[in-house]
Design an enzyme around this catalytic site. Structure first.
Site, mmCIF file in Angstrom:
data_model
loop_
_atom_site.group_PDB
_atom_site.id
_atom_site.type_symbol
_atom_site.label_atom_id
_atom_site.label_comp_id
_atom_site.label_asym_id
_atom_site.label_seq_id
_atom_site.Cartn_x
_atom_site.Cartn_y
_atom_site.Cartn_z
ATOM 1 N N VAL A 32 0.823 -1.205 0.000
ATOM 2 C CA VAL A 32 0.000 0.000 0.000
ATOM 3 C C VAL A 32 0.859 1.258 0.000
ATOM 4 C CG1 VAL A 32 -0.198 0.125 2.513
ATOM 5 C CG2 VAL A 32 -2.021 1.090 1.080
ATOM 6 N N HIS A 92 14.220 -5.923 -19.672
ATOM 7 C CA HIS A 92 14.863 -5.947 -18.353
ATOM 8 C C HIS A 92 16.380 -5.799 -18.457
ATOM 9 C CE1 HIS A 92 14.863 -10.368 -19.278
ATOM 10 N NE2 HIS A 92 16.040 -10.344 -18.645
ATOM 11 N N CYS A 177 -3.304 -0.997 8.009
ATOM 12 C CA CYS A 177 -4.305 -1.897 8.585
ATOM 13 C C CYS A 177 -4.852 -1.382 9.910
ATOM 14 C CB CYS A 177 -3.705 -3.284 8.782
ATOM 15 S SG CYS A 177 -2.336 -3.316 9.963
#
Length: 214
Positions: A32, A92, A177
């Site tokens: 997050v 990459h 959270c």
């Protein structure tokens, strides 16, 4: 000398050896804390050339509109869409070669485990697997306190430390959270200042403007 006269070899040599801005590859994995990725890109783009990489999970949190307009964001789809036949460039490898420094912020528990185990199943982990560890590589973990305290996490941090990866430790604060504890990603300003101070100190010691990509 008039504008029609060719430049002398000395002037051309000076132009070719002129300092360039550091090349920073910023990457976000699925935490997050990736909501701060735009701020991180803005911080670095004021000092360096920036390209960005995002894992599929991190895209749930990244607001593409928050990124600087001159920063290209590469995703998993780009790894495959840019290659069509043998001889084409591989994304990459191109990004690994372009960058002077790699910074993963946030580094999720999942991506940490992949890197520590040598897995390379997406664009970001393929870059890491191909990385030249003589070039700076920073990670800023972000995860729940219980995940950060897990014995696997300690083992994984030790494994990447042995590779020469520099850790920007998580901080203690109220987490997404609702829990309060250690595991939050360091602020973008701290990540930026840490990387820039390290890089500029290294430049002063080596006497080079930048470390040229290999």
């Amino acid at each position: 000398m008039t504008s029609s006269e060719p430049a002398s070899p000395e002037i051309e040599q000076q132009a070719n050896s002129a300092p360039r801005r550091p090349r920073i590859l910023l990457a976000a994995s699925g935490s997050v804390a990736a909501i701060k990725f735009g701020n991180l890109c803005h911080s670095f783009s004021e000092w360096a050339e920036v390209k960005a990489v995002a894992t599929r999970a991190s895209l749930h949190f990244i607001d593409r509109a928050s990124l600087p307009k001159d920063v290209i964001l590469y995703t998993e789809e780009d790894e495959w869409s840019t290659w069509n036949k043998v001889g084409d460039s591989v994304l990459h490898i191109e990004l690994r070669s372009w960058a002077d420094i790699l910074v993963i912020a946030p580094l999720s528990a999942n991506t940490l485990g992949k890197i520590a185990g040598g897995l390379c199943d997406n664009l970001l982990t393929c870059i890491v697997r191909a990385w030249d560890y003589s070039k700076p590589f920073f990670v800023a973990p972000a995860m729940n306190t219980l995940m950060w305290k897990n014995p696997f996490t300690e083992q994984h941090i030790m494994s990447i430390d042995e590779l020469g990866v520099s850790l920007i430790p998580p901080v203690t604060k109220r987490l997404a959270c609702g829990d309060y504890g250690n595991g939050a990603m360091a602020e973008p300003s701290v990540i930026y200042s840490t990387v820039r101070l390290f890089f500029e100190s290294r430049v002063q010691q080596s006497g080079n403007i930048v470390q040229q990509p290999v």
